[in-house]
Design an enzyme around this catalytic site. Structure first.
Site, short mmCIF file in Angstrom:
data_model
loop_
_atom_site.label_atom_id
_atom_site.label_comp_id
_atom_site.label_asym_id
_atom_site.label_seq_id
_atom_site.Cartn_x
_atom_site.Cartn_y
_atom_site.Cartn_z
N HIS B 249 0.87 -1.18 0.00
CA HIS B 249 0.00 0.00 0.00
C HIS B 249 0.90 1.22 0.00
O HIS B 249 1.88 1.27 0.75
CB HIS B 249 -0.89 -0.01 1.25
CG HIS B 249 -2.01 0.98 1.18
ND1 HIS B 249 -1.81 2.32 1.27
CD2 HIS B 249 -3.35 0.80 1.03
CE1 HIS B 249 -2.99 2.94 1.18
NE2 HIS B 249 -3.93 2.04 1.04
N ARG B 269 -6.52 10.56 -0.23
CA ARG B 269 -6.30 11.04 -1.59
C ARG B 269 -7.61 11.18 -2.34
O ARG B 269 -7.81 12.14 -3.08
CB ARG B 269 -5.35 10.09 -2.33
CG ARG B 269 -3.89 10.29 -1.90
CD ARG B 269 -2.99 9.18 -2.43
NE ARG B 269 -3.18 7.95 -1.68
CZ ARG B 269 -3.22 6.74 -2.22
NH1 ARG B 269 -3.07 6.59 -3.51
NH2 ARG B 269 -3.37 5.67 -1.46
#
Lengths: 260, 636
Positions: B249, B269
């Site tokens: 990740h 994000r």
């Protein structure tokens, strides 16, 4: 990059024993910058006490496994930073007091699972197929707050109704499961009433809501910051009151205005 | 002869995360007496860590979404290596699985018209993730847990026993799947609390144990993720698929050291957070690969407009699939443009007002405040790649979740391979758990019904039980010079991190295989003190067998695949090679098990994938397929 340069030796007292009995044991162990109490317990396991029993899982304050009492206060070990203690301080870790000890820092929390089973589940509304549920955000906000609960059981541990009163355990669900009743009661589509189930009444009559004298200890220890007393227990008491007079509601409504 | 309790069940589910609980609910509702066995307390599984949401093309936010679009995104994300039938079933069934959760009491965030809200996520063309703030995994696990309690309440009304037809054995570990000939006959377990052994006899076993991250040093995974199910399958004779694909990740915490690896949700994000290097540059614009060029914004201005108007703008490259972002961060750090603690900056503070951040990302605000003393509404976070998810796993039949060659053994969730190909999209994990958890429970129940009542119910012979007990007790009988399991574990994690990590090279992986061999030899002498009651050192000694087996699979497969694809990046073979597209790497156990601990445990076989069904291929433009499919596949 290591933080060894900033390390220091800390003194810990950790309860070791089992259902038969036990005692606080002293340990001196290295601490590095940025660590939490659970890190130190792990270091002890890896270097000094391989069989030190501790329950943990996510190490990020999301699963609610590593509950213990640190200097007498119910807390998550993974969310208690070492920097909150002075270097000179001896840090004492003991198992949750309200539950029977299994070994060392691990307690038997089956009380909570028993209580969970005593709260009737969500009743889906008749005539609405999956995908047809419509709810406004403002209406789900209240129950969503309670569903943030990570079931660390710190509120169950600290609640003085059961903390030193084993005899109350049979009749009292504890803050976590009274809050579960409130959550279902405030669920916009819960159809319990259509089945003749009055959740407010059961809170009082079956789950021991009347024992709660809203001292807010549960709210204080909640690592998720859920306003258990103000938002779940007091409204539940207010809703129950038209059926059964509860003098604490009056007091509660006073206290609950002191919100921040 | 080991005296152990034996109980008979129809279906045993190993693991109580999303997949395990969904499987158990299904099996019980289809009439099977079902036992769930899990290492933690009921309701604490690693699924609670999932933050972003559940991907399902309900089309609540953008009505253009449908299963075909979801299928396409999933295949693109997996670089077309996905077991396409799984990706198809997953895309088709995910909406029903989400709506079903509502009927069990789940409370998702809402749209203004009262439907389940859906959010944007990397690699998904439309807003698709059903969510509850950034604690969706907790909502999922709690809903399934409460559904199980509801079924138990129902059983109590009928029989006076909550556990008559569905029982959770919590804080127990399975060390062996037991067999009768080639068929599954049950599992051998120990209670973590007491160390007591017991056997659950059952004609059907569902493995739902999650991942393998604890073989790596920097990981978002909890202690439970020691590859148990992967190893149990191998030891029972079932092969693993494409174990080289591991998702790092892109955004794990990098500071302080004690929380290194803990996840920072992609929603940061999705909701507007941007990645910057030490020069303040939004570097992701430099890392958009050619296969994605048309889909992503080329300027910061366009990327920023997308948050407001997704119809007319392309998404910012911060939302590329995870493998791309992780590699980009890795490159920036290597080039000396990293943050003080070896990551990059993830900034949401300059993008959103403080109160919006606190409302949309409450767990993240909390996590940084409490663990790093960073206020994310006022300053950027430092983040870097962390081992998060294994795409590889037990080879399964797409429709039934049955493993290959071991009748009665099923697998679902992270432990199963195939669904995500070489890289998983965020949000596709929770939907995977629900879709294939249900299918595994369903087919396990059917298998059990066909075998439980008949005379050919598989039986567990005493010799297997004795062997399993002896194996589990071995760490207490270690000779002088016993190895400390914690030390072995740390060395394993360091080796995998350094040598089979996010960027791989042939020589290093060969070195890794050598180290694994040496660790196997030492692990055979792993010893512990004390007794069997809640002894974490002993538990770790037993878990080492699983981690070593799985690590061998990862290293062997990664060495074999001489290309870069999704969660497998070879510095010495940097491009994705079309001729590798139709190739699966399958890890078989060496049979019989060699007596010498230094000998290899795993035999690697190349297997050609099943051709993608033409109507599914027709969902893509020819020009896109040309980038992925091998030459010969295009003419089939």
């Amino acid at each position: 990059m290591t933080a060894t340069g900033t390390g220091y030796d800390a003194r810990f007292r950790i309860w070791r024993g089992d259902a038969e009995g036990g005692e606080l044991r002293d340990f001196t162990v290295e601490v590095h910058e940025g660590e939490v109490v659970l890190d130190i317990v792990h270091r002890l396991q890896a270097t000094q006490a391989a069989d030190l029993a501790v329950r943990w899982n996510c190490k990020a304050g999301k699963c609610g496994s590593c509950s213990a009492e640190i200097n007498g206060r119910p807390r998550l070990m993974c969310m208690t930073r070492m920097s909150t203690f002075s270097r000179e301080e001896t840090i004492t870790i003991t198992p949750l007091r309200a539950f029977p000890v299994v070994r060392d820092l691990v307690t038997d929390v089956s009380f909570n699972y028993t209580k969970a089973r005593e709260v009737p589940a969500f009743v889906p509304p008749q005539g609405l197929a999956p995908g047809e549920y419509r709810m406004q955000q403002v209406d789900v906000d209240r129950s969503q707050e309670f569903r943030k609960c990570i079931e660390c059981f710190l509120c169950q541990d600290t609640c003085h109704v059961v903390r030193d009163h084993e005899e109350n355990k049979a009749a009292f669900a504890g803050p976590r499961f009274l809050m579960r009743v409130a959550e279902l009661d405030m669920h916009p589509l819960d159809a319990a009433e259509s089945e003749g189930l009055d959740r407010k009444r059961t809170a009082q009559e079956e789950h021991g809501l009347g024992y709660c004298n809203i001292t807010k200890c549960c709210t204080e220890v909640c690592p998720e910051g859920i306003k258990i007393t103000d938002n779940a227990l007091i409204p539940l008491k207010e809703r129950a009151v038209d059926r059964k007079y509860d003098p604490l509601v009056w007091l509660g409504s006073k206290i609950s205005r002191r919100r921040d | 002869m080991a005296q152990v309790d034996r109980q008979q069940w129809d279906v045993v589910v190993v693991g109580a995360g999303g997949a395990g609980l969904r499987a158990a609910i299904e099996a019980r509702e289809r009439g099977a007496r079902t036992a769930v066995i899990c290492k933690s307390l009921f309701g604490k599984a690693h699924t609670v860590m999932a933050e972003g949401g559940i991907a399902a093309s309900m089309g609540n936010v953008n009505s253009a979404d449908n299963w075909q679009v979801h299928f396409r995104d999933t295949m693109r994300g997996g670089k077309f290596l996905n077991q396409w039938r799984m990706a198809e079933l997953h895309a088709k069934e995910a909406p029903d699985r989400v709506w079903e959760l509502e009927t069990w009491g789940a409370l998702f965030d809402r749209t203004p018209d009262g439907k389940i809200s859906q959010r944007n996520f990397g690699g998904h063309e439309y807003p698709r993730l059903a969510h509850v703030g950034d604690r969706t995994g907790l909502e999922l696990i709690r809903t399934l847990q409460q559904k199980i309690v509801q079924l138990q309440q129902q059983d109590f009304k009928e029989s006076g026993d909550h556990e008559a037809r569905l029982k959770i054995f919590q804080e127990c570990t399975v060390t062996r799947v037991l067999k009768d000939g080639d068929k599954v006959a049950g599992v051998f377990c120990y209670e973590r609390e007491s160390g007591r052994f017991f056997v659950l006899e059952a004609p059907a076993v569902v493995l739902a144990t999650g991942g393998i991250g604890k073989s790596f040093k920097t990981t978002s995974n909890s202690w439970e993720y020691t590859g148990d199910g992967h190893a149990l399958a191998l030891l029972a004779g079932a092969p693993l698929l494409n174990m080289e694909f591991i998702q790092f990740h892109p955004t794990g915490m990098v500071w302080p050291p004690s929380v290194k690896g803990i996840l920072v949700t992609e929603s940061v994000r999705g909701d507007g957070g941007v990645l910057r290097n030490s020069e303040g540059k939004r570097f992701m614009f430099d890392y958009v690969p050619s296969v994605f060029k048309e889909k992503y914004a080329e300027t910061e201005e366009e990327g920023d407009r997308w948050y407001e108007d997704q119809e007319h703008n392309r998404r910012p490259p911060e939302l590329l699939p995870r493998d791309e972002v992780a590699r980009a961060i890795n490159s920036e750090v290597k080039a000396g443009r990293g943050s003080p603690h070896g990551g990059v900056f993830l900034d949401v503070s300059s993008r959103l007002p403080a109160e919006v951040i606190k409302r949309k990302l409450p767990s993240m605000y909390h996590q940084f405040k409490e663990l790093a003393d960073v206020d994310i509404t006022a300053e950027p976070m430092e983040v870097g790649p962390t081992c998060h998810y294994v795409m590889g796993g037990i080879a399964v039949d797409s429709d039934t979740a049955a493993t290959v060659g071991v009748p009665g053994l099923f697998a679902a969730g992270e432990v199963a391979g195939g669904m995500h190909g070489s890289n998983r999209l965020g949000g596709n994990s929770l939907s995977d758990l629900l879709v294939f958890g249900r299918r595994a429970g369903w087919h396990a129940a059917e298998h059990a019904a066909a075998h439980a009542a008949t005379a050919d119910r598989p039986a567990v012979d005493q010799a297997q039980v004795d062997a399993a007990a002896a194996e589990a007790l071995a760490p207490f009988h270690a000779e002088d010079g016993a190895e400390n399991p914690y030390t072995l574990h740390q060395e394993l994690q360091q080796s995998m991190n350094d040598l089979v990590g996010i960027i791989r090279r042939e020589g290093e992986m060969q070195q890794a295989l050598g180290r694994l061999r040496a660790l196997r030899v030492r692990a055979a002498r792993a010893g512990v003190e004390g007794h069997r009651q809640f002894n974490p050192g002993w538990h770790l000694a037993l878990d080492l067998r699983n981690m070593l087996l799985v690590s061998e699979c990862v290293a062997k497969a990664a060495l074999e695949r001489t290309e870069s694809r999704g969660g497998h990046t070879r510095e010495d073979c940097p491009s994705m090679e079309r001729e590798w597209r139709p190739v699966n790497l399958v890890c078989h156990p060496v049979d019989p098990v060699p007596a010498d601990p230094a000998a290899d445990r795993i035999r690697l076989v190349r297997r050609r994938t099943e051709p993608i069904r033409p109507d599914l291929l027709a969902l893509f433009e020819k020009e896109e397929l040309v980038k992925y499919l091998a030459e010969e596949e295009l003419y089939e």
